[in-house]
Design an enzyme around this catalytic site. Structure first.
Site, PDB file in Angstrom:
ATOM      1  N   SER A  45      14.610 101.416  37.861  1.00  0.00           N
ATOM      2  CA  SER A  45      15.826 100.640  37.591  1.00  0.00           C
ATOM      3  C   SER A  45      17.053 101.292  38.197  1.00  0.00           C
ATOM      4  O   SER A  45      18.025 100.614  38.539  1.00  0.00           O
ATOM      5  CB  SER A  45      16.038 100.500  36.080  1.00  0.00           C
TER       6      SER A  45
ATOM      7  N   ASP B 268      20.663  91.266  34.603  1.00  0.00           N
ATOM      8  CA  ASP B 268      20.330  92.413  33.763  1.00  0.00           C
ATOM      9  C   ASP B 268      20.682  92.130  32.306  1.00  0.00           C
ATOM     10  O   ASP B 268      20.643  90.985  31.868  1.00  0.00           O
ATOM     11  CB  ASP B 268      21.069  93.652  34.292  1.00  0.00           C
TER      12      ASP B 268
ATOM     13  N   HIS C 296      22.113  99.154  30.065  1.00  0.00           N
ATOM     14  CA  HIS C 296      21.294  99.147  31.278  1.00  0.00           C
ATOM     15  C   HIS C 296      21.990  98.427  32.430  1.00  0.00           C
ATOM     16  O   HIS C 296      22.066  98.932  33.553  1.00  0.00           O
ATOM     17  CB  HIS C 296      19.950  98.494  30.967  1.00  0.00           C
TER      18      HIS C 296
END
Length: 397
Positions: A343, A157, A188
């Protein structure tokens, strides 16, 4: 505020007579002059090494024989459970020689790779409760498969804030192939890691956490960096004796890529269960990678009301739905926040998949099938030719 969006890239297959396949794309998202070259199955390690030596000579020869823009040549080589490939920047003459080489299966351009989610600051959390109860609108999380003891989670990521207090000292920095900034700039990766393995918001509350940064501080990466991160994680797990005891979450993607799909599938075959996000384009998941690989567990996003989230991709390649709208989890600097996207859905499957794999002694490639057997057929308006199966952890609640 939208942070990033999965790109949709359509490509056309061109054939070179008596040569390998050149998988070409339109100009959108392609990195000019940069390529990924994949070898044929059955090519030995010795043949691969010989090919790389040949490549370096061919590249030097083609640069020297005329005035041409400089290309850097070979940048990375990979061997992921027998899947052998390399990347680099090459001139047209060198690419043509590569295509004509007897041991090359195909060549495709390197292209951008991004993640997808939106962030909203709202005081709401519901995902863990939903996946541990057959009936909706419960308010507690129940698990009968433990908390991920002796498991390791690899987050491919934007990096992970390994000092986040919710990770209770279980996180370590693995590698950064994206840039020279060894932090999660955009949150994220820390958010997805919190859903997989955070103490407050996660499933594998006692698992080790490893940060593999493949996206930079703008949320951008490319397929070469992605495969570099994947390759590092497999080698790290092998070196530490963690194959068969590790899980990986991939909440990012690009247009359909044979190289990305093959590399990711081989990583799972090597011994890591992999959960992948379906994408946030409200289109068929077959157009994106790695979610278009049927061997992987591809996850769509569900809402609080057990419907498909309006942004979620759909189609026959979807294996499961999981909560993906307004999911609270960890952010850098000991903060928390709400994000929405596939996600956020995929980490739920990653975590439950790890518990099931450990409890039932499954091979990584068996986990998704078992999760679908346990799943709750609860999703309404799933989309054309799409499963109605919602992730369930088998708690009995």
């Amino acid at each position: 505020m939208s942070i990033f969006k999965l790109m949709v890239i359509y490509f056309t297959l061109f054939w070179v007579v008596n040569a390998a396949q050149l998988l070409d794309l339109d100009s959108h998202g392609v990195i000019p002059g940069a390529y990924i070259v994949v070898m044929k199955n059955g090519v030995s390690s010795h043949q691969f090494s010989s090919h790389v030596r040949w490549l370096k000579r061919a590249h030097r020869r083609n640069l020297a024989k005329r005035v041409a823009p400089f290309t850097e040549g070979l940048s990375s080589t990979w061997d992921i459970a027998g899947w052998q490939a390399y990347s680099g920047s090459f001139d047209k003459d060198t690419i043509q020689e590569i295509l004509n080489h007897e041991n090359v299966e195909f060549v495709e351009p390197n292209r951008e790779m991004k993640a997808a989610s939106t962030i909203k600051q709202e005081n709401i959390t519901w995902g863990l409760a939903r996946i541990s109860h057959m009936e909706n609108f419960s308010h507690d999380y129940v698990s009968t498969y433990g908390e991920g003891e002796n498991l390791t989670f690899y987050g491919i990521d934007s990096g992970i804030d390994i000092h986040q207090s919710d990770f209770t000292g279980r996180a370590r920095w693995g590698i950064n192939v994206a840039d020279h900034i060894d932090i999660d700039c955009i949150g994220h990766g820390t958010h997805t890691a919190g859903t997989v393995a955070g103490q407050s918001f996660g499933i594998l509350k006692k698992a080790s956490i490893v940060s593999v940064k493949v996206l930079d501080c703008y949320g951008h990466g490319d397929t070469t960096k992605y495969i570099n991160g994947l390759n590092w994680a497999i080698n790290d797990a092998k070196k530490r004796g963690l194959l068969g005891k590790s899980v990986m979450n991939i909440s990012l993607g690009t247009g359909r890529s044979r190289a990305v799909n093959e590399a990711t599938v081989r990583a799972q075959e090597a011994g890591i269960f992999i959960s992948v996000a379906a994408g946030n384009n409200a289109i068929n998941a077959e157009f994106l990678s790695p979610g278009s690989a049927p061997e992987l567990c591809t996850v769509a996003a569900s809402t609080r009301n057990d419907t498909r989230a309006y942004f979620s991709n759909y189609g026959a390649l979807i294996d499961l739905f999981a909560p993906g709208e307004y999911i609270r989890s960890t952010l850098p600097h000991n903060r928390t926040g709400i994000m929405s996207g596939t996600s956020m859905a995929a980490p739920h499957v990653c975590g439950i998949g790890g518990l099931i794999m450990a409890a039932e002694g499954l091979a990584p490639e068996q986990v998704c099938r078992r999760l679908k057997e346990l799943a709750n057929p609860a999703i309404k308006y799933a989309g054309f030719n799409t499963t109605d199966k919602l992730l369930y952890n088998g708690s009995g609640a």
